[in-house]
Design an enzyme around this catalytic site. Structure first.
Site, mmCIF file in Angstrom:
data_model
loop_
_atom_site.group_PDB
_atom_site.id
_atom_site.type_symbol
_atom_site.label_atom_id
_atom_site.label_comp_id
_atom_site.label_asym_id
_atom_site.label_seq_id
_atom_site.Cartn_x
_atom_site.Cartn_y
_atom_site.Cartn_z
ATOM 1 N N LYS A 7 0.625 -1.554 0.067
ATOM 2 C CA LYS A 7 -0.037 -0.008 0.087
ATOM 3 C C LYS A 7 0.820 1.158 0.058
ATOM 4 C CE LYS A 7 -3.233 0.561 3.432
ATOM 5 N NZ LYS A 7 -3.308 1.764 4.243
ATOM 6 N N SER A 8 1.935 1.199 0.815
ATOM 7 C CA SER A 8 2.667 2.353 0.890
ATOM 8 C C SER A 8 3.309 2.792 -0.559
ATOM 9 C CB SER A 8 3.889 2.184 1.890
ATOM 10 O OG SER A 8 3.400 2.157 3.207
ATOM 11 N N ARG A 68 2.525 6.067 -3.367
ATOM 12 C CA ARG A 68 3.839 6.757 -3.814
ATOM 13 C C ARG A 68 4.213 6.536 -5.300
ATOM 14 N NH1 ARG A 68 4.109 5.615 1.534
ATOM 15 N NH2 ARG A 68 5.442 6.611 2.885
ATOM 16 N N GLY A 84 -5.328 7.275 5.372
ATOM 17 C CA GLY A 84 -4.431 8.353 6.080
ATOM 18 C C GLY A 84 -3.310 8.703 5.386
ATOM 19 N N ARG A 125 -8.804 11.136 12.825
ATOM 20 C CA ARG A 125 -7.210 10.905 12.986
ATOM 21 C C ARG A 125 -6.543 12.458 12.981
ATOM 22 N NH1 ARG A 125 -5.108 6.099 9.404
ATOM 23 N NH2 ARG A 125 -3.529 6.582 10.753
ATOM 24 N N ASP A 143 2.328 -1.130 11.745
ATOM 25 C CA ASP A 143 1.329 -1.818 11.602
ATOM 26 C C ASP A 143 0.741 -3.251 11.841
ATOM 27 O OD1 ASP A 143 0.178 0.592 10.492
ATOM 28 O OD2 ASP A 143 1.074 0.115 8.521
ATOM 29 N N ARG A 175 -6.124 1.252 18.016
ATOM 30 C CA ARG A 175 -5.591 -0.267 18.201
ATOM 31 C C ARG A 175 -5.004 -0.512 19.488
ATOM 32 N NH1 ARG A 175 -2.894 -0.382 12.113
ATOM 33 N NH2 ARG A 175 -4.697 -0.448 11.091
HETATM 34 C C1 S3P Z 1 2.703 4.602 6.359
HETATM 35 C C2 S3P Z 1 3.357 4.833 7.534
HETATM 36 C C3 S3P Z 1 3.026 4.365 8.775
HETATM 37 C C4 S3P Z 1 1.948 3.525 8.644
HETATM 38 C C5 S3P Z 1 0.970 3.510 7.509
HETATM 39 C C6 S3P Z 1 1.513 3.824 6.323
HETATM 40 C C7 S3P Z 1 3.336 5.201 5.198
HETATM 41 O O1 S3P Z 1 2.309 5.565 9.702
HETATM 42 O O2 S3P Z 1 1.470 3.244 9.879
HETATM 43 O O3 S3P Z 1 -0.038 2.538 7.693
HETATM 44 O O4 S3P Z 1 3.082 4.489 3.875
HETATM 45 O O5 S3P Z 1 4.128 5.968 5.194
HETATM 46 P P1 S3P Z 1 2.957 6.701 10.373
HETATM 47 O O6 S3P Z 1 3.883 7.485 9.424
HETATM 48 O O7 S3P Z 1 1.978 7.483 11.112
HETATM 49 O O8 S3P Z 1 3.656 5.854 11.232
#
Ligand code: S3P
Length: 437
Positions: free
Chosen positions: A22-23, A27, A93, A121, A319, A350
Site C-alpha cells: 500500500k505504501s 507513492r 490516512g 485522526r 501496522d 488499536r
Molecule cells: C505509512 C506510515 C505509517 C503506517 C501507515 C503507512 C506510510 O504511518 O502506519 O500504515 O505509507 O508512510 P505513520 O507515518 O503514522 O507511522
C-alpha cells in the site's frame, strides 16, 4: 453490516501472493503524477485506499489508466491543477497526509475529507511542518478532517526534525519540498520506512543523506528537480503478508510460502519479533526489484514462546501489532510489547482494541503505560468472542487469524474495511485452508 465468522482450520498449505504494498502504491501514483512522461506500475494494490489516491491524482490533472493485465499507467502533468471538489479520501490516512504535502507548496486551495475513521485522526502532525513552508492548514477542532490546505504562493525551504517517527509526516515534508527552490531538510532521529526517498531518487530527484548521531539520518532534498516517468514494480505488502504468516505459525499442520514480499529492512520488524518468539520463518530467493528488496517468505507452524518486544522495533512494524498480539496470545509465557502510544491514532485505537479483543476471547492482556502485556495461552486460546472492527482493516484481519486457531470461532461484526488494503484476504485464506464465512 454483515458479521463474519472465522473458525478453526485443520492446517494452511500452499504458495500464495498477497496484495501489493500500500505504501509503495500510493507513492508510485503520486510521483507518477508529478513526472514527465508515463509511469508504468505493475502490481499496484487495487484496494480502496489506493483507488482514492488514483482518483485524487486525477483530480490534480494526471491521467490514470489500467490495462487488461492490471498494469497502471500514470501520465504526469507539469503544473498540477486545483481539484474542483472536496477530495474524499475514504479510510486513507497516508494518502491524505502525502497529498496535503503536495498541495502545501503550490498556489491552490484543496479540501480533504474521509470516512468516520479518517475524520477522527490527527492532522496537526502535518499542519505544523507544512505551515513552515508558508501553507495554511485549517482543520476541525482536534486537528481533524475535514481539512483545507491553502498552498503557499512563495514557499520557503524548510528544515524540520521529526518529533515522532512517522514516514507519513516525513513524506509530506519531502513532497512539499519538491516544489521549492533550495534545500528542504528532514531530520529523523529514528528511521522510518524510506519508500519515498528510494522512489524520489529513482524518479530523478536530488536526494542525499547524512547520518545523525544515535542512528537517525538527515534527508536533504534539493527542490525543483525534473522528475521523469519510471517503470515501477510494486512488491507484495509485508503488512498484508503478516496475516498469513502468523496464521501459519499458530494453526498446526501449516506450511506456506508467500511470494515476492517487500522486505525493506525498515518494514521487517514483524519478522524480527516473530523470530524472537521462536518462529519458523525464513526468507528465500532474496533480490532487489525497482529499488526495493523482495523475497519469498517460508513459514511453518511451530511452538511460539513469549518475548519482550522492544520499543525500537515500533517504526519497522507499526501496522503489525494487532497480528503480533495474536501470535503472543498463542505463545507459551508472557509477552511485553513496548512503546505502543502511536497505536492509539491509527485507523482505530488499536491499543485499546487489542486489549478488548484479546480479553473477549479469553486471553489475559493488560496495559502498563504505553506497553501491552499478553499472557500467552500456550496454543489453547478459548476464542468465542465478538470483535468490533471499527472501520479498521488490520484489526479485522488479525482477529480473523485468531479464529483460525482458537477453540471456539471468532466473530467479526464487520469486515468491509478489509477492502482498504487486502480485498482478497478472505478468499485467499479460505483457498489455503481457512474457514471464514
Ligand atoms: C505509512 C506510515 C505509517 C503506517 C501507515 C503507512 C506510510 O504511518 O502506519 O500504515 O505509507 O508512510 P505513520 O507515518 O503514522 O507511522
Amino acid at each position: 453490516m454483515m458479521s463474519t465468522i472465522s473458525e478453526k482450520s485443520q492446517g494452511l498449505q500452499g504458495k500464495i501472493t498477497v496484495a501489493g504494498d500500500k505504501s509503495v502504491s500510493h507513492r508510485a501514483l503520486i510521483l507518477g503524477a508529478l513526472a514527465s512522461g508515463t509511469t508504468e506500475i505493475s502490481g499496484l494494490l487495487t484496494a480502496d485506499d489506493v483507488m482514492n489516491t488514483a482518483k485524487a491524482v486525477q483530480a490534480f490533472g494526471a491521467r490514470v489508466v489500467f490495462d487488461a493485465d492490471g498494469r497502471c499507467f500514470v501520465t504526469g502533468v507539469e503544473t498540477l491543477s486545483e481539484p474542483d471538489a472536496v477530495l474524499d479520501m475514504g479510510n486513507a490516512g497516508t494518502a491524505t497526509r502525502l497529498l496535503a504535502g503536495l498541495v502545501a507548496t503550490r498556489p491552490m486551495t484543496c479540501f480533504f475529507t474521509g470516512d468516520p475513521s479518517l475524520r477522527s485522526r490527527p492532522m496537526k502532525r502535518i499542519a505544523e511542518p507544512l505551515s513552515l513552508f508558508g501553507a495554511t492548514l485549517t482543520t476541525r477542532e482536534g486537528g481533524r478532517l475535514p481539512m483545507c490546505v491553502h498552498g503557499a504562493e512563495n514557499p520557503l525551504p524548510v528544515k524540520y526534525r521529526l518529533p515522532v517517527a512517522s514516514a507519513q509526516v516525513k513524506s509530506a515534508v519531502l513532497l512539499a519540498g519538491l516544489n521549492v527552490e533550495g534545500e528542504t531538510i528532514v531530520e529523523e532521529p529514528v528511521l522510518s520506512r524510506d519508500h519515498t526517498e528510494r522512489m524520489l531518487k529513482a524518479f530523478g530527484a536530488n536526494v542525499r543523506f547524512e547520518a545523525l548521531a544515535g542512528g537517525g539520518r538527515k534527508i536533504i532534498l534539493k527542490g525543483k528537480a525534473k522528475l521523469t516517468a519510471q517503470k515501477v514494480v510494486v512488491p507484495a505488502d509485508i503488512s498484508s503478508a503478516a496475516f498469513p504468516i502468523v496464521a501459519a505459525l499458530i494453526v498446526p499442520n501449516s506450511r506456506l510460502i508467500i511470494e515476492n514480499v517487500g522486505v525493506n529492512p525498515l518494514r521487517t520488524g514483524i519478522l524480527t519479533a516473530l523470530k524472537q518468539m521462536g518462529a519458523d520463518v525464513a526468507l528465500q530467493n532474496e533480490r532487489v526489484v525497482s529499488g526495493e528488496p523482495i523475497a519469498d517468505v517460508a513459514v511453518r507452524s511451530c511452538v511460539l514462546k513469549g518475548a519482550r518486544i522492544d520499543a525500537s522495533l515500533v517504526p519497522s512494524m507499526i501496522d503489525e501489532y494487532p497480528v503480533l498480539a495474536i501470535a503472543c496470545a498463542f505463545a507459551h509465557g508472557q509477552s511485553r510489547l513496548c512503546g505502543l502510544a502511536e497505536l492509539k491514532v491509527k485507523e482505530s485505537d488499536r491499543f485499546q482494541g487489542i486489549l478488548d479483543g484479546l480479553k473477549a476471547n479469553g486471553v489475559n492482556a493488560f496495559a502498563q503505560g504505553d506497553d501491552i502485556i499478553v499472557d500467552g495461552c500456550g496454543g489453547a486460546v478459548a476464542g468465542g468472542g465478538v470483535i468490533e472492527t471499527r472501520l479498521d482493516h488490520r484489526m479485522a484481519m488479525a482477529f480473523a487469524v485468531m479464529g483460525m486457531a482458537a477453540q471456539k470461532a471468532v466473530t467479526l461484526d464487520d469486515t468491509a474495511a478489509i477492502s482498504t488494503s487486502f480485498p482478497d484476504f478472505i478468499g485467499l485464506m479460505n483457498k489455503i485452508g481457512a474457514k471464514i464465512s
